[in-house]
Write a protein that holds these residues in place. Structure first.
Motif, PDB file in Angstrom:
ATOM      1  N   LEU A 402      46.031 -15.143  16.200  1.00 27.28           N
ATOM      2  CA  LEU A 402      46.205 -14.879  14.770  1.00 27.28           C
ATOM      3  C   LEU A 402      44.926 -15.117  13.986  1.00 27.28           C
ATOM      4  O   LEU A 402      44.630 -14.403  13.015  1.00 27.28           O
ATOM      5  CB  LEU A 402      47.332 -15.758  14.224  1.00 27.28           C
ATOM      6  N   THR A 403      44.169 -16.140  14.407  1.00 28.68           N
ATOM      7  CA  THR A 403      42.913 -16.410  13.709  1.00 28.68           C
ATOM      8  C   THR A 403      41.947 -15.247  13.876  1.00 28.68           C
ATOM      9  O   THR A 403      41.290 -14.824  12.913  1.00 28.68           O
ATOM     10  CB  THR A 403      42.284 -17.710  14.255  1.00 28.68           C
ATOM     11  N   GLN A 404      41.854 -14.729  15.086  1.00 33.21           N
ATOM     12  CA  GLN A 404      40.960 -13.602  15.335  1.00 33.21           C
ATOM     13  C   GLN A 404      41.404 -12.373  14.526  1.00 33.21           C
ATOM     14  O   GLN A 404      40.571 -11.675  13.923  1.00 33.21           O
ATOM     15  CB  GLN A 404      40.946 -13.267  16.833  1.00 33.21           C
ATOM     16  N   ALA A 405      42.695 -12.126  14.506  1.00 35.26           N
ATOM     17  CA  ALA A 405      43.193 -10.976  13.741  1.00 35.26           C
ATOM     18  C   ALA A 405      42.949 -11.159  12.249  1.00 35.26           C
ATOM     19  O   ALA A 405      42.576 -10.205  11.543  1.00 35.26           O
ATOM     20  CB  ALA A 405      44.686 -10.798  14.016  1.00 35.26           C
ATOM     21  N   SER A 406      43.132 -12.351  11.752  1.00 34.51           N
ATOM     22  CA  SER A 406      42.928 -12.613  10.326  1.00 34.51           C
ATOM     23  C   SER A 406      41.459 -12.492   9.954  1.00 34.51           C
ATOM     24  O   SER A 406      41.110 -12.036   8.851  1.00 34.51           O
ATOM     25  CB  SER A 406      43.449 -14.002   9.972  1.00 34.51           C
ATOM     26  N   LEU A 407      40.584 -12.935  10.866  1.00 32.82           N
ATOM     27  CA  LEU A 407      39.149 -12.804  10.594  1.00 32.82           C
ATOM     28  C   LEU A 407      38.755 -11.340  10.499  1.00 32.82           C
ATOM     29  O   LEU A 407      37.997 -10.933   9.612  1.00 32.82           O
ATOM     30  CB  LEU A 407      38.341 -13.493  11.705  1.00 32.82           C
ATOM     31  N   GLU A 408      39.258 -10.543  11.422  1.00 30.10           N
ATOM     32  CA  GLU A 408      38.926  -9.113  11.398  1.00 30.10           C
ATOM     33  C   GLU A 408      39.477  -8.424  10.171  1.00 30.10           C
ATOM     34  O   GLU A 408      38.854  -7.501   9.632  1.00 30.10           O
ATOM     35  CB  GLU A 408      39.474  -8.448  12.669  1.00 30.10           C
ATOM     36  N   ALA A 409      40.649  -8.902   9.702  1.00 31.10           N
ATOM     37  CA  ALA A 409      41.251  -8.278   8.508  1.00 31.10           C
ATOM     38  C   ALA A 409      40.776  -8.923   7.222  1.00 31.10           C
ATOM     39  O   ALA A 409      41.071  -8.429   6.128  1.00 31.10           O
ATOM     40  CB  ALA A 409      42.776  -8.386   8.605  1.00 31.10           C
ATOM     41  N   GLU A 411      41.722 -11.814   6.029  1.00 30.99           N
ATOM     42  CA  GLU A 411      42.893 -12.380   5.355  1.00 30.99           C
ATOM     43  C   GLU A 411      42.993 -13.896   5.470  1.00 30.99           C
ATOM     44  O   GLU A 411      44.015 -14.475   5.070  1.00 30.99           O
ATOM     45  CB  GLU A 411      44.160 -11.749   5.942  1.00 30.99           C
ATOM     46  N   ILE A 412      41.993 -14.584   6.017  1.00 27.93           N
ATOM     47  CA  ILE A 412      42.074 -16.024   6.233  1.00 27.93           C
ATOM     48  C   ILE A 412      41.117 -16.725   5.288  1.00 27.93           C
ATOM     49  O   ILE A 412      39.996 -16.266   5.045  1.00 27.93           O
ATOM     50  CB  ILE A 412      41.757 -16.377   7.709  1.00 27.93           C
ATOM     51  N   THR A 413      41.557 -17.809   4.728  1.00 29.30           N
ATOM     52  CA  THR A 413      40.710 -18.595   3.823  1.00 29.30           C
ATOM     53  C   THR A 413      39.848 -19.555   4.639  1.00 29.30           C
ATOM     54  O   THR A 413      40.181 -19.901   5.782  1.00 29.30           O
ATOM     55  CB  THR A 413      41.572 -19.394   2.842  1.00 29.30           C
ATOM     56  N   LEU A 417      40.783 -21.535   8.165  1.00 27.15           N
ATOM     57  CA  LEU A 417      39.956 -21.364   9.357  1.00 27.15           C
ATOM     58  C   LEU A 417      39.513 -22.712   9.922  1.00 27.15           C
ATOM     59  O   LEU A 417      39.564 -22.939  11.135  1.00 27.15           O
ATOM     60  CB  LEU A 417      38.742 -20.502   9.009  1.00 27.15           C
ATOM     61  N   LEU A 418      39.091 -23.630   9.047  1.00 29.53           N
ATOM     62  CA  LEU A 418      38.683 -24.963   9.502  1.00 29.53           C
ATOM     63  C   LEU A 418      39.857 -25.718  10.123  1.00 29.53           C
ATOM     64  O   LEU A 418      39.706 -26.404  11.131  1.00 29.53           O
ATOM     65  CB  LEU A 418      38.091 -25.758   8.339  1.00 29.53           C
ATOM     66  N   THR A 419      41.023 -25.582   9.500  1.00 32.63           N
ATOM     67  CA  THR A 419      42.212 -26.252  10.044  1.00 32.63           C
ATOM     68  C   THR A 419      42.571 -25.704  11.410  1.00 32.63           C
ATOM     69  O   THR A 419      42.878 -26.456  12.352  1.00 32.63           O
ATOM     70  CB  THR A 419      43.393 -26.069   9.083  1.00 32.63           C
ATOM     71  N   ALA A 420      42.526 -24.386  11.545  1.00 32.49           N
ATOM     72  CA  ALA A 420      42.844 -23.766  12.835  1.00 32.49           C
ATOM     73  C   ALA A 420      41.834 -24.182  13.900  1.00 32.49           C
ATOM     74  O   ALA A 420      42.201 -24.465  15.053  1.00 32.49           O
ATOM     75  CB  ALA A 420      42.869 -22.247  12.686  1.00 32.49           C
ATOM     76  N   GLN A 421      40.543 -24.225  13.518  1.00 33.30           N
ATOM     77  CA  GLN A 421      39.517 -24.636  14.484  1.00 33.30           C
ATOM     78  C   GLN A 421      39.756 -26.060  14.961  1.00 33.30           C
ATOM     79  O   GLN A 421      39.674 -26.353  16.153  1.00 33.30           O
ATOM     80  CB  GLN A 421      38.126 -24.532  13.843  1.00 33.30           C
ATOM     81  N   THR A 422      40.071 -26.962  14.063  1.00 35.48           N
ATOM     82  CA  THR A 422      40.316 -28.355  14.439  1.00 35.48           C
ATOM     83  C   THR A 422      41.487 -28.467  15.401  1.00 35.48           C
ATOM     84  O   THR A 422      41.421 -29.187  16.405  1.00 35.48           O
ATOM     85  CB  THR A 422      40.585 -29.194  13.178  1.00 35.48           C
ATOM     86  N   GLN A 423      42.562 -27.746  15.111  1.00 34.37           N
ATOM     87  CA  GLN A 423      43.727 -27.783  15.994  1.00 34.37           C
ATOM     88  C   GLN A 423      43.395 -27.237  17.374  1.00 34.37           C
ATOM     89  O   GLN A 423      43.816 -27.796  18.401  1.00 34.37           O
ATOM     90  CB  GLN A 423      44.870 -26.985  15.376  1.00 34.37           C
ATOM     91  N   VAL A 424      42.630 -26.156  17.424  1.00 35.07           N
ATOM     92  CA  VAL A 424      42.276 -25.554  18.711  1.00 35.07           C
ATOM     93  C   VAL A 424      41.431 -26.511  19.547  1.00 35.07           C
ATOM     94  O   VAL A 424      41.712 -26.737  20.731  1.00 35.07           O
ATOM     95  CB  VAL A 424      41.538 -24.220  18.483  1.00 35.07           C
ATOM     96  N   LEU A 425      40.387 -27.085  18.935  1.00 37.16           N
ATOM     97  CA  LEU A 425      39.497 -27.978  19.672  1.00 37.16           C
ATOM     98  C   LEU A 425      40.236 -29.213  20.172  1.00 37.16           C
ATOM     99  O   LEU A 425      40.076 -29.618  21.331  1.00 37.16           O
ATOM    100  CB  LEU A 425      38.306 -28.386  18.797  1.00 37.16           C
TER     101      LEU A 425
END
Length: 471
Positions: A402-409, A411-413, A417-425
């Motif tokens: 979803l993060t990749q799709a949102s970046l391409e569109a 649509e992500i703030t 993005l920072l929150t998603a990155q922290t969760q992934v790492l």
């Protein structure tokens, strides 16, 4: 011919016989050969150790596969190398040789004692100023210390107990070394997987920082958010330096366990599959595991051998309560009056045997604790991996997608993005750590149950090689 000539021949023959006896005795005697330590030479010998010096009969531990180090050392092959090259095992094998030599000594009978007392001759000279042949003959003596009933057998029993203790100690050292080699390869696999994960995480962190910077330029992100993204990226970079140090340390530890020099150019094959061991579907019963450990664990066998020594020592002290007899040209008997029929020594040996029994019971208690603890740790590690696999990994995959799709569109703030990155790492790192704990917990249970032992033929080959080195 002189009348004295016939008498001289027997004397000459006697002298020749005595000389021959002395020469034969001298030939049978050992000579002292000094063997001084040469620390620098020994260090050079350690530095020169390598795989080409291994004998052809080296075998992977726990595997019937042929030994082939050309494609790198697997964990089974590395354990086989460690059994041959590790200096600590050579010490244990040398101690077994000492115990075997003591067993030979224990079975020997006392040597006879030949003596001559000059007091008859001295008395003749003091009283009559002359001495006769009778005085010289009367001064001769021959004495032999007669072993008490059961004394030699008891001494041999004590020595056999020492041999058993040495063998069990050697097997314990090999068992511990094989376990440490397995753990070292798990650490190598973990560090390698961590470095690979770090490279993937750096790509994510760089991409996040670039996106936040573009958002800042467009006026939709704050300077603080840009700084947070930069710090997150720099932390991933710094962690790579830590992992490089951990990789070097893990390699040095593994080479030391194998008995190889620190700069040995050998590839250690620690694949990711060492961390991919599946969680057990059903754990074995703790009671059955404990009983198996009692039958297999070499540290318990070592304690049992010490108890056997204490048992034989008590038997030896009981045999020594009888009077000591010397026979020969005379008869002597020591009366065990002041030693109270060796009662104090017998009591000491009896208490030592009781202490040996208590020590073995304490060992049983510790083995039971280790088995139950390792089983619980494996169950907990398996549950941890299962929880992450069932719940977090699917969500992690969805987050990345979803993060990749949102970046391409677009649509992500930046905050999302920072929150998603922290969760992934954090989730990726936690999953890798959980897999490492599971692999180590499995090894701990295998070792606690008395497994990870070298096969019998491997022990025999390694022991024979160690005895040859000691000679």
């Amino acid at each position: 011919m002189s009348p004295l000539a016939p008498r001289s021949r027997p004397r000459a023959g006697a002298r020749a016989g005595l000389a021959g006896l002395l020469a034969l005795g001298s030939a049978a005697c050992a000579t002292y050969e000094p063997a001084p330590l040469a620390p620098l030479d020994l260090l050079r010998r350690l530095n020169a150790a390598g795989l080409p010096d291994l004998p052809a009969d080296v075998a992977p531990v726990g595997s019937r596969a042929p030994f082939d180090p050309t494609d790198g050392l697997s964990v089974a092959e590395a354990a086989g190398v460690a059994l041959r090259l590790h200096p600590g095992l050579r010490v244990a094998r040398a101690e077994v040789g000492v115990a075997r030599a003591l067993l030979v000594e224990a079975g020997l009978l006392p040597d006879p004692v030949v003596g001559w007392d000059a007091m008859n001759v001295v008395a003749d000279f003091v009283t009559d100023r002359k001495s006769g042949a009778n005085s010289y003959v009367a001064g001769a003596s021959l004495v032999w210390e007669v072993p008490r009933p059961g004394e030699v057998d008891a001494r041999e029993g004590v020595a056999r107990g020492r041999v058993g203790e040495g063998r069990a100690g050697l097997l314990r050292a090999e068992w511990e070394l094989v376990r440490e080699v397995h753990l070292a390869f798990v650490r190598l696999a973990f560090v390698a997987a961590s470095l690979e994960l770090n490279a993937a995480q750096l790509v994510i962190a760089e991409r996040t920082r670039d996106h936040v910077q573009r958002a800042r330029a467009a006026g939709v992100a704050t300077a603080l958010q840009v700084e947070l993204a930069s710090v997150a990226r720099d932390r991933v970079r710094a962690d790579r330096a830590r992992l490089a140090l951990a990789d070097a340390t893990a390699r040095q530890d593994a080479l030391a366990l194998l008995g190889l020099p620190p700069d040995a150019s050998v590839r250690l094959d620690a694949p990711p599959s060492l961390l991919a061991a599946p969680a057990p579907e059903a754990l074995e019963d703790a009671g059955a595991l404990t009983e198996a450990a009692v039958a297999r664990r070499p540290d318990l066998a070592e304690l049992a051998a010490r108890y056997a020594q204490a048992e034989e020592t008590l038997r030896l002290e009981v045999a020594r309560q009888w009077p000591q007899v010397w026979i020969g040209t005379g008869v002597s008997v020591s009366l065990p009056v002041f030693s109270r029929l060796n009662a104090p020594a017998i009591e000491t040996a009896r208490r030592a045997r009781d202490a040996g029994r208590a020590r073995f019971v304490a060992g049983l208690h510790e083995v039971r604790r280790q088995v139950h603890l390792a089983r619980a740790a494996l169950a907990g590690a398996a549950a941890w991996v299962a929880e992450i696999t069932d719940r977090l990994v699917p969500g992690l995959d969805a987050t990345l997608r979803l993060t990749q799709a949102s970046l391409e569109a677009g649509e992500i703030t930046p905050l999302e993005l920072l929150t998603a990155q922290t969760q992934v790492l954090e989730t990726q790192q936690e999953f890798l750590e959980a897999r490492r704990r599971l692999a180590e917990a499995r090894l701990a249970l295998e070792a606690a149950a008395g497994r990870l032992l070298p096969l019998e033929d491997e022990v025999r080959r390694a022991t024979a090689a160690g005895e040859e080195d000691a000679e």
